[in-house]
Design an enzyme around this catalytic site. Structure first.
Site, PDB file in Angstrom:
ATOM      1  N   SER A 152     -22.261   3.574 -19.991  1.00 32.76           N
ATOM      2  CA  SER A 152     -20.958   3.462 -19.335  1.00 32.76           C
ATOM      3  C   SER A 152     -21.128   2.974 -17.890  1.00 32.76           C
ATOM      4  O   SER A 152     -21.610   1.862 -17.671  1.00 32.76           O
ATOM      5  CB  SER A 152     -20.218   4.801 -19.421  1.00 32.76           C
ATOM      6  OG  SER A 152     -18.853   4.653 -19.143  1.00 32.76           O
ATOM      7  N   ASP A 231     -13.757   4.505 -29.456  1.00 32.14           N
ATOM      8  CA  ASP A 231     -14.064   4.659 -28.035  1.00 32.14           C
ATOM      9  C   ASP A 231     -12.783   4.342 -27.279  1.00 32.14           C
ATOM     10  O   ASP A 231     -12.363   3.185 -27.191  1.00 32.14           O
ATOM     11  CB  ASP A 231     -15.194   3.718 -27.611  1.00 32.14           C
ATOM     12  CG  ASP A 231     -15.635   3.946 -26.161  1.00 32.14           C
ATOM     13  OD1 ASP A 231     -14.799   4.385 -25.350  1.00 32.14           O
ATOM     14  OD2 ASP A 231     -16.807   3.679 -25.851  1.00 32.14           O
ATOM     15  N   HIS A 264     -17.442   7.768 -27.198  1.00 27.03           N
ATOM     16  CA  HIS A 264     -18.065   7.435 -25.915  1.00 27.03           C
ATOM     17  C   HIS A 264     -19.055   8.515 -25.455  1.00 27.03           C
ATOM     18  O   HIS A 264     -19.413   8.563 -24.278  1.00 27.03           O
ATOM     19  CB  HIS A 264     -16.968   7.246 -24.861  1.00 27.03           C
ATOM     20  CG  HIS A 264     -17.398   6.475 -23.652  1.00 27.03           C
ATOM     21  ND1 HIS A 264     -17.658   5.110 -23.676  1.00 27.03           N
ATOM     22  CD2 HIS A 264     -17.614   6.861 -22.369  1.00 27.03           C
ATOM     23  CE1 HIS A 264     -17.990   4.706 -22.468  1.00 27.03           C
ATOM     24  NE2 HIS A 264     -17.987   5.744 -21.659  1.00 27.03           N
TER      25      HIS A 264
END
Length: 287
Positions: A152, A231, A264
């Site tokens: 991320s 996600d 995620h």
């Protein structure tokens, strides 16, 4: 203030050791912690290559070590894992903890230019200070053989650090990275506050923009991204299609794997982490 790292924790895992260290960082102006996973010591006098992991928003140096399961593959491949924190801590800058996506736990791996956030220099910490610290204090580590990966915000950091320092890193990979921060809310918020309003400064920390400037990336860039809507950050924040298009236009090697049904979280990371460790071990000429 002690700039040399002091060991503050140790736990054995897959024959090696997770060791946590604390030191004062002149770059950031505060005390910082980081983890090293040392694989089982080799029988010969050879050193371990290093693989840096950059974590995402809200994380510390502990999340990856506790949740990823990366140590199993790192142990078998003979790669040391380095997991730094995600921002300066303890500076008590006004507003540093007002939101989870900016300030503490959200350094974005850049060098802030705005006076208020002058200590937020995670780029220099990761690229300059930490490798020097490791090289001077840990004789088992070969910091000249290094690769980098992340998740991320940390995927953003890994990609930009790699692209700006092709001479320092053998390979890069990422899980669900923020690849085009100048065009997503997380990036726009961070860049406005850390870097000001000059968009040219923003571009220096945008992987999609940077990739268009390079034509000498030889190692394949590996990215694992969740396919579809599982996600929740995919369409607004991550924008992998932008990076994929930039790589195609620059004719650079990208392996973008779209994995269905995950999210995620570290459950996603743990599922595919072995592939990433092997990807880097190959680039580090271990296999």
């Amino acid at each position: 203030m002690e700039t040399k790292p002091t060991e503050i924790g140790s736990s054995k895992m897959f024959g090696g050791y997770n060791k946590r260290y604390k030191h004062f960082s002149p770059t950031l102006g505060c005390s910082m912690t980081f983890y090293i996973y040392f694989p089982p010591s080799p029988s010969s006098s050879s050193k371990f290559p290093v693989l840096y992991w950059l974590s995402g928003l809200t994380c510390t140096d502990e999340n990856f070590i506790a949740k990823s399961g990366a140590q199993r593959a790192a142990s078998s491949e003979g790669v040391a894992l380095i997991a730094p924190d995600t921002s300066p801590r303890g500076l008590n800058v006004e507003g540093e903890a007002d939101s989870w996506d900016f300030g503490v736990g959200a350094g974005f791996y850049l060098n802030a230019t705005q006076e208020k956030w002058k200590n937020w220099r995670m780029y220099d910490y990761v690229v300059k200070e930490l490798p020097k610290l490791l090289g001077e204090n840990f004789p088992l580590l070969d910091t000249s053989r290094a690769s980098i990966f992340g998740h991320s915000m940390g995927g953003h950091g890994a990609l930009t650090v790699y692209l700006k320092n092709l001479d320092k890193y053998k390979s890069v990979s990422a899980f669900s990275p923020i690849v085009n921060p100048i065009n997503c809310p997380w990036g726009q918020k961070a860049f406005t506050n850390y870097l000001g309003s000059n968009k040219a400064d923003w571009e220096e920390y945008d992987a999609t923009f940077l990739i268009s400037k390079f034509h000498d990336v030889s190692a394949t860039i590996l990215i694992d991204q969740v396919r579809g809507d599982d996600d929740k950050f995919l369409h607004d924040q991550l924008l992998p299609n932008k990076f994929e298009e930039a790589c195609k236009n620059a004719n650079l090697p990208l392996l973008l794997r779209l994995q269905p049904g995950y999210d995620h979280s570290y459950y996603f990371i743990a599922t595919f982490i072995d592939d990433h460790i092997r990807h880097h071990a190959q680039a580090l000429s271990l296999k």
